[in-house]
Write a protein that holds these residues in place. Structure first.
Motif, mmCIF file in Angstrom:
data_model
loop_
_atom_site.group_PDB
_atom_site.id
_atom_site.type_symbol
_atom_site.label_atom_id
_atom_site.label_comp_id
_atom_site.label_asym_id
_atom_site.label_seq_id
_atom_site.Cartn_x
_atom_site.Cartn_y
_atom_site.Cartn_z
ATOM 1 N N ARG B 8 0.833 -1.208 0.000
ATOM 2 C CA ARG B 8 0.000 0.000 0.000
ATOM 3 C C ARG B 8 0.861 1.248 0.000
ATOM 4 N N SER B 9 0.369 2.293 -0.644
ATOM 5 C CA SER B 9 1.080 3.569 -0.643
ATOM 6 C C SER B 9 1.150 4.112 0.780
ATOM 7 N N PRO B 10 2.303 4.633 1.178
ATOM 8 C CA PRO B 10 2.408 5.175 2.543
ATOM 9 C C PRO B 10 1.546 6.425 2.718
ATOM 10 N N PHE B 11 1.160 7.046 1.595
ATOM 11 C CA PHE B 11 0.385 8.291 1.690
ATOM 12 C C PHE B 11 -1.086 8.041 2.001
ATOM 13 N N PHE C 12 -8.877 -7.899 -11.414
ATOM 14 C CA PHE C 12 -9.416 -6.731 -12.117
ATOM 15 C C PHE C 12 -9.795 -5.598 -11.164
ATOM 16 N N SER C 13 -9.847 -5.858 -9.852
ATOM 17 C CA SER C 13 -10.137 -4.798 -8.884
ATOM 18 C C SER C 13 -8.865 -4.396 -8.168
ATOM 19 N N ASN C 14 -7.988 -5.369 -7.997
ATOM 20 C CA ASN C 14 -6.823 -5.179 -7.165
ATOM 21 C C ASN C 14 -5.645 -5.903 -7.788
ATOM 22 N N GLN C 15 -4.464 -5.322 -7.661
ATOM 23 C CA GLN C 15 -3.296 -5.895 -8.342
ATOM 24 C C GLN C 15 -2.816 -7.210 -7.746
ATOM 25 N N HIS C 41 -11.238 -15.177 0.680
ATOM 26 C CA HIS C 41 -11.795 -13.820 0.677
ATOM 27 C C HIS C 41 -12.174 -13.484 -0.786
ATOM 28 N N ASP C 42 -11.962 -12.256 -1.246
ATOM 29 C CA ASP C 42 -12.340 -11.923 -2.623
ATOM 30 C C ASP C 42 -11.456 -12.582 -3.675
ATOM 31 N N GLY C 43 -10.402 -13.249 -3.230
ATOM 32 C CA GLY C 43 -9.523 -13.954 -4.167
ATOM 33 C C GLY C 43 -10.241 -15.083 -4.896
ATOM 34 N N VAL C 44 -11.374 -15.522 -4.334
ATOM 35 C CA VAL C 44 -12.099 -16.652 -4.945
ATOM 36 C C VAL C 44 -12.534 -16.340 -6.384
ATOM 37 N N TYR C 45 -12.720 -15.040 -6.684
ATOM 38 C CA TYR C 45 -13.175 -14.668 -8.032
ATOM 39 C C TYR C 45 -12.136 -14.984 -9.108
ATOM 40 N N ASN C 46 -10.897 -15.249 -8.703
ATOM 41 C CA ASN C 46 -9.882 -15.641 -9.684
ATOM 42 C C ASN C 46 -10.306 -16.887 -10.453
ATOM 43 N N GLY C 47 -11.193 -17.687 -9.849
ATOM 44 C CA GLY C 47 -11.557 -18.959 -10.470
ATOM 45 C C GLY C 47 -12.785 -18.912 -11.361
ATOM 46 N N SER C 122 4.633 -26.354 3.666
ATOM 47 C CA SER C 122 5.423 -25.490 2.781
ATOM 48 C C SER C 122 6.548 -24.809 3.538
ATOM 49 N N ASP C 123 7.665 -24.592 2.838
ATOM 50 C CA ASP C 123 8.771 -23.843 3.434
ATOM 51 C C ASP C 123 8.407 -22.368 3.540
ATOM 52 N N ARG C 124 7.672 -21.882 2.549
ATOM 53 C CA ARG C 124 7.256 -20.481 2.549
ATOM 54 C C ARG C 124 5.792 -20.368 2.184
ATOM 55 N N MET C 125 5.047 -19.690 3.056
ATOM 56 C CA MET C 125 3.633 -19.434 2.788
ATOM 57 C C MET C 125 3.555 -17.927 2.589
ATOM 58 N N ILE C 126 3.102 -17.496 1.423
ATOM 59 C CA ILE C 126 3.149 -16.067 1.131
ATOM 60 C C ILE C 126 1.759 -15.531 0.824
ATOM 61 N N THR C 127 1.388 -14.488 1.569
ATOM 62 C CA THR C 127 0.066 -13.888 1.464
ATOM 63 C C THR C 127 0.082 -12.739 0.465
ATOM 64 N N PHE C 128 -0.823 -12.799 -0.510
ATOM 65 C CA PHE C 128 -1.017 -11.681 -1.435
ATOM 66 C C PHE C 128 -2.375 -11.058 -1.097
ATOM 67 N N GLY C 129 -2.329 -9.997 -0.304
ATOM 68 C CA GLY C 129 -3.556 -9.431 0.237
ATOM 69 C C GLY C 129 -4.034 -8.212 -0.521
ATOM 70 N N ALA C 130 -5.278 -7.833 -0.250
ATOM 71 C CA ALA C 130 -5.859 -6.645 -0.873
ATOM 72 C C ALA C 130 -6.500 -5.777 0.198
#
Lengths: 128, 100, 130
Positions: B8-11, C12-15, C41-47, C122-130
């Motif tokens: 997120r942008s810090p601003f 399409f809503s969030n990167q 969460h809203d990630g389900v729409y990817n499918g 997993s060795d690494r669990m990585i969260t891509f949040g919005a």
């Protein structure tokens, strides 16, 4: 070591970092579902509330008028699930004018530096 | 040690602040998505990030800098990485904590 | 190294879905293993196979499905989060007597246990949040 012991994987230390206020966003509810599942899987679960996440534990929540489920009831179930490691970051609480007495479950204060250390000690940190 | 990601942008968000408060010395921070705006020079956060550079390595995701037109001039001390570099960082640090 | 990813934002809503996809492509290209991508969460729409972006735009769902086919990936849409948001496979559509189903090929609906299991193995669990 017996066969059964050998097959049973060691529980992982999973820390759930909660930073969102309840109701405006469904992440807190979905995080709580994940916490209960992790506990049911026998994992070593720690719950930390930081920033607006501390509002999730405020007493007297009543979302009846907005037709949502009350998060408080699920929090009350945490003890039954054996989730006892529950922390609220002290600075987040102070900034928001909250005291431990205003929380609906027993939680412990954690200082920012202690939290730094605690994060480093986990196997995985899941942010919500 | 931990690799922290911020998107997120810090601003407009407290993510950078919260992460800086909590991140232990020696942990690293990678700015991705809108957080790359924290890599701009001459902002209200420049001094704070410059001071934190002694405590943390800072990275910024280059494709995100480029997309936003800010890849040519970023703060000294913030290293640009591509996705391969991002993945490599995740393997070098023992876990990843996301701030979003 | 074994990775698992969780994705919480709507495409399409969030990167974050794009970032997770690029990250997944990169780690697989580098020879790491991707145990699971868990959409919550809203990630389900990817499918959703019904997402219909203009032809000159990337189609994130199609990209995931292709990646899944190429690398035999486990792309899991959380069933509880998915059902609430209208993400159904044929079985669930039948069960709830809904007129349609929309889960794209390469994705499966499953429970939160899959997220916990991913964190365990997993060795690494990585969260891509919005």
């Amino acid at each position: 070591m017996t066969d059964t012991e050998h097959k049973k994987p060691k529980p992982k230390k999973l820390l759930f970092l909660n930073r969102r206020a309840p109701y405006g966003c469904s992440l807190p509810r979905e995080a709580l579902d994940a916490v209960l599942m992790a506990s049911a899987f026998g994992q070593q679960v720690t719950l930390v509330f930081l920033d607006d996440g501390v509002f999730q534990l405020k007493k007297k929540q009543d979302p009846a008028d907005i037709e949502m489920k009350n998060l408080s009831k699920t929090f009350a179930a945490l003890e039954m699930y054996g989730v006892n490691e529950i922390y609220v970051e002290q600075a987040s609480m102070q900034k928001r004018g909250l005291t431990l007495a205003q929380l609906l479950i027993p939680a412990q204060f954690i200082a920012t530096q202690e939290l730094s250390l605690m994060l480093e000690q986990q196997d995985q940190v899941l942010s919500f | 040690m931990i690799l922290h990601t911020i998107n997120r942008s810090p601003f407009g968000s407290s993510c950078l602040q919260s992460c800086l408060d909590v991140a232990a010395a020696g942990s690293a921070i990678i700015l991705i998505e809108d957080a790359v705006y924290a890599a701009l020079p001459n902002t209200q956060y420049t001094d704070q990030i410059a001071a934190a550079l002694g405590k943390h390595k800072f990275y910024a995701l280059d494709p995100d800098l480029k997309a936003r037109g800010i890849h040519e001039a970023t703060l000294d001390g913030i290293e640009s990485v591509d996705y391969d570099g991002f993945v490599a960082l995740c393997t070098e640090f023992s876990k990843v904590v996301s701030w979003y | 190294m074994i990775f698992s990813l969780t994705v919480y934002g709507a495409p399409f809503s969030n990167q974050c879905s794009d970032t997770a996809y690029q990250f997944a492509s990169s780690l697989l290209k580098q020879g790491h293993s991707l145990h699971r991508v868990f959409f919550y969460h809203d990630g389900v729409y990817n499918g959703s196979v019904l997402a219909t972006p203009p032809q000159d735009e990337r189609n994130i769902q199609a990209s995931w499905s292709q990646l899944a086919q190429q690398y035999d990936l486990d792309l899991v849409v959380c069933v509880a989060a998915g059902l609430r948001r209208g993400m159904l496979d044929e079985t669930e559509a039948d069960r709830y007597e809904q007129p349609a189903h929309n889960l794209a090929s390469g994705f499966t609906l499953s429970g939160l246990g899959q997220m916990v299991e991913a964190a365990m193995v997993s060795d690494r669990m990585i969260t891509f949040g919005a």
